[in-house]
Every structure is written in structure tokens, then in C-alpha cells.
Design a protein around this motif. Structure first.
Motif, PDB file in Angstrom:
ATOM      1  N   GLU A 223       0.761  -1.200   0.047  1.00 57.24           N
ATOM      2  CA  GLU A 223      -0.034   0.028  -0.059  1.00 57.24           C
ATOM      3  C   GLU A 223       0.605   1.055   0.084  1.00 57.24           C
ATOM      4  O   GLU A 223       0.397   2.514  -0.708  1.00 57.24           O
ATOM      5  N   LYS A 224       1.887   1.114   0.832  1.00 55.60           N
ATOM      6  CA  LYS A 224       2.735   2.328   0.755  1.00 55.60           C
ATOM      7  C   LYS A 224       3.687   2.576  -0.591  1.00 55.60           C
ATOM      8  O   LYS A 224       3.656   3.649  -0.816  1.00 55.60           O
ATOM      9  N   ASN A 225       3.833   1.624  -1.383  1.00 54.09           N
ATOM     10  CA  ASN A 225       4.474   1.615  -2.668  1.00 54.09           C
ATOM     11  C   ASN A 225       3.545   2.493  -3.499  1.00 54.09           C
ATOM     12  O   ASN A 225       3.969   3.179  -4.262  1.00 54.09           O
ATOM     13  N   ASP A 227       1.051   4.681  -2.612  1.00 55.82           N
ATOM     14  CA  ASP A 227       1.011   6.120  -2.228  1.00 55.82           C
ATOM     15  C   ASP A 227       2.233   6.771  -2.549  1.00 55.82           C
ATOM     16  O   ASP A 227       2.022   8.221  -2.618  1.00 55.82           O
ATOM     17  N   ASN A 228       3.553   6.403  -2.553  1.00 55.77           N
ATOM     18  CA  ASN A 228       4.734   6.928  -2.861  1.00 55.77           C
ATOM     19  C   ASN A 228       5.017   7.539  -4.112  1.00 55.77           C
ATOM     20  O   ASN A 228       5.498   8.611  -4.398  1.00 55.77           O
ATOM     21  N   MET A 229       3.819   7.137  -5.081  1.00 57.91           N
ATOM     22  CA  MET A 229       4.260   7.482  -6.531  1.00 57.91           C
ATOM     23  C   MET A 229       4.453   8.783  -6.816  1.00 57.91           C
ATOM     24  O   MET A 229       5.424   9.230  -7.334  1.00 57.91           O
ATOM     25  N   PHE A 230       3.536   9.648  -6.463  1.00 64.90           N
ATOM     26  CA  PHE A 230       3.575  11.051  -6.732  1.00 64.90           C
ATOM     27  C   PHE A 230       3.967  12.070  -5.429  1.00 64.90           C
ATOM     28  O   PHE A 230       3.869  13.134  -5.530  1.00 64.90           O
ATOM     29  N   SER A 231       4.212  11.168  -4.354  1.00 65.01           N
ATOM     30  CA  SER A 231       4.410  12.033  -3.005  1.00 65.01           C
ATOM     31  C   SER A 231       5.623  12.820  -3.063  1.00 65.01           C
ATOM     32  O   SER A 231       6.606  12.654  -3.693  1.00 65.01           O
ATOM     33  N   HIS A 232       5.415  14.202  -2.511  1.00 66.06           N
ATOM     34  CA  HIS A 232       6.791  15.205  -2.404  1.00 66.06           C
ATOM     35  C   HIS A 232       7.682  14.576  -1.464  1.00 66.06           C
ATOM     36  O   HIS A 232       8.819  15.017  -1.525  1.00 66.06           O
ATOM     37  N   GLY A 233       7.332  13.576  -0.308  1.00 67.93           N
ATOM     38  CA  GLY A 233       8.218  13.300   0.561  1.00 67.93           C
ATOM     39  C   GLY A 233       8.803  12.072   0.697  1.00 67.93           C
ATOM     40  O   GLY A 233       9.718  11.856   1.090  1.00 67.93           O
ATOM     41  N   THR A 234       8.307  11.357  -0.591  1.00 66.80           N
ATOM     42  CA  THR A 234       8.794   9.977  -0.727  1.00 66.80           C
ATOM     43  C   THR A 234       9.202   9.991  -2.386  1.00 66.80           C
ATOM     44  O   THR A 234       8.793  10.773  -3.146  1.00 66.80           O
ATOM     45  N   ASN A 235       9.450   8.697  -2.624  1.00 65.77           N
ATOM     46  CA  ASN A 235      10.055   8.425  -4.148  1.00 65.77           C
ATOM     47  C   ASN A 235      11.005   9.485  -4.657  1.00 65.77           C
ATOM     48  O   ASN A 235      10.857   9.871  -5.727  1.00 65.77           O
ATOM     49  N   ILE A 236      11.846  10.017  -3.760  1.00 67.80           N
ATOM     50  CA  ILE A 236      12.854  10.673  -4.358  1.00 67.80           C
ATOM     51  C   ILE A 236      13.984   9.702  -4.740  1.00 67.80           C
ATOM     52  O   ILE A 236      15.023   9.375  -4.007  1.00 67.80           O
ATOM     53  N   SER A 237      13.899   9.318  -5.995  1.00 69.25           N
ATOM     54  CA  SER A 237      14.749   8.412  -6.698  1.00 69.25           C
ATOM     55  C   SER A 237      14.828   8.632  -8.016  1.00 69.25           C
ATOM     56  O   SER A 237      14.184   9.342  -8.680  1.00 69.25           O
ATOM     57  N   LEU A 238      15.583   7.806  -8.618  1.00 64.12           N
ATOM     58  CA  LEU A 238      15.467   7.678 -10.302  1.00 64.12           C
ATOM     59  C   LEU A 238      14.267   7.239 -10.496  1.00 64.12           C
ATOM     60  O   LEU A 238      13.526   8.045 -11.613  1.00 64.12           O
ATOM     61  N   LEU A 239      13.668   6.373  -9.999  1.00 64.04           N
ATOM     62  CA  LEU A 239      12.195   5.906 -10.451  1.00 64.04           C
ATOM     63  C   LEU A 239      11.293   7.242 -10.200  1.00 64.04           C
ATOM     64  O   LEU A 239      10.451   7.663 -10.891  1.00 64.04           O
ATOM     65  N   GLY A 240      11.370   7.953  -9.078  1.00 65.23           N
ATOM     66  CA  GLY A 240      10.392   9.210  -8.597  1.00 65.23           C
ATOM     67  C   GLY A 240      10.656  10.215  -9.625  1.00 65.23           C
ATOM     68  O   GLY A 240       9.777  11.053 -10.116  1.00 65.23           O
ATOM     69  N   ILE A 245       8.180  13.686 -13.310  1.00 68.05           N
ATOM     70  CA  ILE A 245       8.706  14.827 -14.543  1.00 68.05           C
ATOM     71  C   ILE A 245       7.625  14.381 -15.501  1.00 68.05           C
ATOM     72  O   ILE A 245       7.049  15.443 -16.256  1.00 68.05           O
ATOM     73  N   SER A 246       7.313  13.429 -15.643  1.00 72.49           N
ATOM     74  CA  SER A 246       6.620  12.812 -16.688  1.00 72.49           C
ATOM     75  C   SER A 246       5.025  13.049 -16.236  1.00 72.49           C
ATOM     76  O   SER A 246       4.111  12.918 -17.449  1.00 72.49           O
ATOM     77  N   GLY A 247       4.974  12.805 -15.229  1.00 73.77           N
ATOM     78  CA  GLY A 247       3.337  12.900 -14.607  1.00 73.77           C
ATOM     79  C   GLY A 247       2.561  11.746 -14.929  1.00 73.77           C
ATOM     80  O   GLY A 247       1.286  11.709 -15.005  1.00 73.77           O
ATOM     81  N   CYS A 248       3.131  10.578 -15.576  1.00 70.54           N
ATOM     82  CA  CYS A 248       2.409   9.291 -15.785  1.00 70.54           C
ATOM     83  C   CYS A 248       2.434   8.480 -15.057  1.00 70.54           C
ATOM     84  O   CYS A 248       3.400   8.246 -14.217  1.00 70.54           O
ATOM     85  N   ALA A 249       1.310   8.039 -14.664  1.00 75.89           N
ATOM     86  CA  ALA A 249       1.064   6.978 -13.637  1.00 75.89           C
ATOM     87  C   ALA A 249       0.657   5.702 -14.031  1.00 75.89           C
ATOM     88  O   ALA A 249       0.708   4.734 -13.441  1.00 75.89           O
ATOM     89  N   THR A 250       0.587   5.470 -15.548  1.00 73.30           N
ATOM     90  CA  THR A 250       0.297   4.164 -16.104  1.00 73.30           C
ATOM     91  C   THR A 250       1.300   3.101 -16.446  1.00 73.30           C
ATOM     92  O   THR A 250       1.170   1.842 -16.332  1.00 73.30           O
ATOM     93  N   TYR A 251       2.459   3.640 -16.473  1.00 73.50           N
ATOM     94  CA  TYR A 251       3.714   2.530 -16.974  1.00 73.50           C
ATOM     95  C   TYR A 251       4.224   1.840 -15.525  1.00 73.50           C
ATOM     96  O   TYR A 251       3.827   2.493 -14.362  1.00 73.50           O
ATOM     97  N   SER A 252       4.572   0.792 -15.568  1.00 76.00           N
ATOM     98  CA  SER A 252       5.408   0.192 -14.647  1.00 76.00           C
ATOM     99  C   SER A 252       7.034   0.444 -14.509  1.00 76.00           C
ATOM    100  O   SER A 252       7.601   0.580 -15.355  1.00 76.00           O
ATOM    101  N   ASP A 253       7.258   0.615 -13.025  1.00 82.85           N
ATOM    102  CA  ASP A 253       8.514   0.905 -12.782  1.00 82.85           C
ATOM    103  C   ASP A 253       9.689  -0.073 -13.069  1.00 82.85           C
ATOM    104  O   ASP A 253      10.733   0.237 -13.446  1.00 82.85           O
ATOM    105  N   LEU A 254       9.120  -1.165 -13.644  1.00 81.39           N
ATOM    106  CA  LEU A 254       9.942  -2.316 -14.132  1.00 81.39           C
ATOM    107  C   LEU A 254      10.631  -1.961 -15.349  1.00 81.39           C
ATOM    108  O   LEU A 254      11.925  -2.338 -15.653  1.00 81.39           O
ATOM    109  N   THR A 296      10.967   3.305  -4.243  1.00 82.15           N
ATOM    110  CA  THR A 296      10.085   4.159  -4.235  1.00 82.15           C
ATOM    111  C   THR A 296       9.748   4.710  -2.605  1.00 82.15           C
ATOM    112  O   THR A 296       9.068   6.019  -2.717  1.00 82.15           O
ATOM    113  N   GLY A 297      10.406   4.187  -1.733  1.00 78.29           N
ATOM    114  CA  GLY A 297      10.295   4.598  -0.312  1.00 78.29           C
ATOM    115  C   GLY A 297      11.238   5.551  -0.023  1.00 78.29           C
ATOM    116  O   GLY A 297      11.634   5.931   1.068  1.00 78.29           O
TER     117      GLY A 297
END
Length: 386
Positions: A223-225, A227-240, A245-254, A296-297
Motif C-alpha cells: 500500500e505504501k508503494n 502511495d509513494n508514486m507522486f508524493s513530495h516526501g517519498t519516491n525521491i529516486s531515479l524512479l521518482g 517529471i513525466s506525470g504519467c501513472a500508467t507505466y510500470s517501474d519495471l 519508491t520509499g
């Protein structure tokens, strides 16, 4: 005068005092909810003792949710029993000493140790002010590497399982498996410590309760993963960075994780380089950065792990670092370690750094350069090349 100043600034006692001051500085956040993270940790112990759910809200005790494994109750126990102010002070000192010792008593040169201590000091402050266990994760990864280097596979397995059962990140210590000279003993020790870590919290609760909490822990992480997707406080990563920047939620991080894993694993095919200390240390640096960049955490305070990796990368190379490398380190210091501090202009911090996770960008660039170097460079000591 300069020689005397240099001697003072590189003296291990000076460095220890500086880091202890950083630890105590973390107490300035005590009171008015600023010790919230420590309260989450403290109450995990008491919730385990009283067999209460670990992964639900307790607004009367703290805000936010707990995401640490049941085994963490055993780690935090000595700090949960004293009054909150004392337990928190001891916790901050313990975290600081843990990482200090991990760096001090390792295979690094004196120059490397001094560089890591000073370069990572502000990032340490970030972690300490949030009372974060990420400081211990950095120490756990570094100590796992040290134990493998010193053929102490039993204790390497201990650190891996400890980090895994507390916050999962410790599992990355398996990246050093190929460097082990006692792989059978290593695997056996991993199994033994996994069993011990699994059952340890049952000592202060019950088997049925703990097994149920492991199941709930898994659900909370999933569940946290999300929630992290567009959070300002988490997902401070390459994935994030890519996601925000893309603003896209549909693709997989894989789509990012798989190429990242390939780049991370490619150096392991350079078997002839295994004999070089600098090569193995650079892989350690890669592990420390990869752990943060592909999670993403990842939060602001998680970057003590990555920045220790950056410092090791810079100092491990057996060749002279270029001006571009120096510039890259300055960029890391200003736009990573200072990214969320008051030293960063508020407009930039609030409008760009936080919304797009740009604290990660300097470390991303360092990791890309590391990946290039580690598959193209010869890490043999210069003296042996002559």
C-alpha cells in the motif's frame, strides 16, 4: 599553522566529536511532535508486547503509519523503555556511533574515512533530525561488505538478515555474495539468522501474533508503494524523478528497474577485477546508491545511504579524479545534501526540488558515471601497472 589545522581536522577524535555534536543536535527537534518518528519506533515495541496491530493509525500516540518489520521491536527495545527524551537521545547517539564505527573499522584508508566523515556530515544531520533508521542501514551495508572482506561470513549474514527483517533494504548485502570465500558457510549462516530474526519478537509476544503481523507488514508495504508514486516526501529516486517529471501513472517501474539491474549486475562479469580493492569498493558504492535510487520509499533522510556511496566512489578510484568529477561532487553537496535545507532558496526548494524529487538527480549522475567506469576502467593499483 596549516599543518596543525589539518592534523586537527583529520584526527579521529575530532571527527567523533563532530558526529556526536550532530547526534545531540537531533534533540533540538524534540517536543511538539518533532520526535514523531521516534515515537513510531518506541510504540512498536510496546504494541508488540501488548500484541496490538502494528500497521494501523494510533493518533493518540503519533501520526503517520509504522512500516518497520516486527523484528524491529527487539532492536528498539532498549530505547523504548526509558522516558522518551532519554530514549531518543540514546537512540540518536547509538545510530551515529554505529555508522561512525562502520566507517572507522573497515578496509578504507585514513583519507577515505576522513573524506566520508566530512562529506556526509550534513546528510547525517538530515537523518538524525528525523531519528531515522536509514543511518543504521548505511552502517549495515558497509559492515556486511567489511565482514565479507575479512572472511567473517557468519556476521555478514547477521547484518544482512537484520537489515532485511527490519526494513528490507538489508537484502542488498547479498550483492557481495560472489566476493565470499566461504559461500557454503555464508548460505548456512543466512538461513540460521533468518530463522532467529523471524522468531525473535515471539519472545516478547506470541508466535500467532507475530506471524499475523508479518502478513500485515507485507500489505502495508504494498500500500505504501502505491502511495509513494507522486508524493513530495517519498519516491525521491531515479524512479521518482522520471515518474514526477513525466506525470504519467500508467507505466510500470519495471521499465526502469530492469535496465537498472542489468547496469548494476554487468560489472560482476569482470572476474579479473575482483582481486582489486578499488573495484570491490566501487561495487559497494554502487550498492549504496542503487538501494536508494531504485526504491519508491526513498525520502530526504534516506540519502545518508546514497551519499556514503558517493563518497566511497570518489575516493576508491586508483586514478586521479578529474575536474569534472570534482564538479560533480560539488553538485552532489549543494543540490543533494542541501536540497531540502534552508540553505536552498525556498522558491527552488518548494517549486522544483520537492515536487520533482530532484534531490536524487546528482546521485543519479554519479551512479551513471560509476556504471560507465566500472565496466570500462582497470582498477589495478597504479603502482602495479607501472
Amino acid at each position: 599553522m596549516k599543518a596543525r589545522l589539518k592534523q586537527i581536522l583529520t584526527d579521529p577524535r575530532t571527527l567523533l566529536w563532530v558526529w556526536m555534536i550532530i547526534a545531540v543536535t537531533g534533540m533540538t527537534r524534540f517536543g511538539h511532535g518533532r520526535e514523531n518518528n521516534f515515537l513510531i519506533f518506541k510504540y512498536e515495541f510496546w504494541h508488540v508486547v501488548h500484541q496490538l496491530p502494528l500497521y494501523i493509525h494510533y493518533p493518540a500516540e503519533y501520526f503517520d503509519l509504522n512500516h518497520y518489520g516486527p523484528t524491529f521491536a527487539m532492536v528498539i527495545a532498549p530505547f523504548a523503555v526509558p522516558p522518551t527524551w532519554l530514549g531518543m537521545l540514546l537512540w540518536l547517539i547509538a545510530l551515529t556511533l554505529f555508522l561512525y564505527v562502520a566507517i572507522r573499522h573497515n578496509v578504507f584508508t585514513t583519507y577515505q574515512q576522513v573524506f566520508v566523515y566530512w562529506f556526509c556530515a550534513h546528510e547525517m544531520l538530515n537523518g538524525i533530525q528525523m531519528q531515522q533508521f536509514n543511518i543504521a542501514i548505511a552502517a549495515i551495508i558497509v559492515l556486511t561488505y567489511y565482514c565479507i572482506e575479512r572472511e567473517k561470513d557468519f556476521w555478514a549474514a547477521f547484518f544482512i538478515m537484520l537489515g532485511t527483517f527490519v526494513k528490507l533494504y538489508g537484502i542488498v548485502g547479498l550483492a557481495f555474495f560472489l566476493f565470499s570465500k566461504h559461500k557454503g558457510k555464508f548460505v548456512g549462516s543466512l538461513i540460521l539468522w533468518a530463522v532467529i530474526m523471524f522468531v525473535a519478537p515471539m519472545v516478547i509476544s506470541s508466535p500467532e501474533y507475530i506471524i499475523g503481523q508479518y502478513h500485515d507488514w507485507y500489505i502495508s508495504i504494498v500500500e505504501k508503494n502505491a502511495d509513494n508514486m507522486f508524493s513530495h516526501g517519498t519516491n525521491i529516486s531515479l524512479l521518482g524523478v522520471v515518474r514526477k517529471i513525466s506525470g504519467c501513472a500508467t507505466y510500470s517501474d519495471l521499465w526502469l528497474i530492469i535496465p537498472g539491474l542489468i547496469a548494476f549486475a554487468a560489472p560482476y562479469l569482470r572476474f579479473r577485477q575482483y582481486a582489486n580493492d578499488a573495484f570491490r569498493q566501487t561495487l559497494l558504492a554502487s550498492v549504496l546508491m542503487f538501494t536508494v535510487l531504485f526504491s519508491t520509499g526513498s525520502e530526504n533522510s534516506t540519502y545518508i545511504i546514497a551519499v556514503v556511496g558517493v563518497a566511497i566512489w570518489y575516493t576508491a578510484a586508483p586514478w586521479q579524479r578529474s575536474k569534472w568529477d570534482v564538479a560533480l561532487m560539488v553538485y552532489v553537496f549543494i543540490c543533494c545534501t542541501m536540497a531540502h535545507s534552508d540553505l536552498m532558496p525556498r522558491f527552488i526548494r518548494e517549486e522544483y526540488m520537492k515536487p520533482y524529487g530532484l534531490k536524487a538527480l546528482p546521485v543519479i549522475l554519479v551512479w551513471f558515471k560509476l556504471c560507465y567506469e566500472i565496466i570500462t576502467k582497470d582498477y589495478k593499483p597504479i603502482a602495479q601497472k607501472a
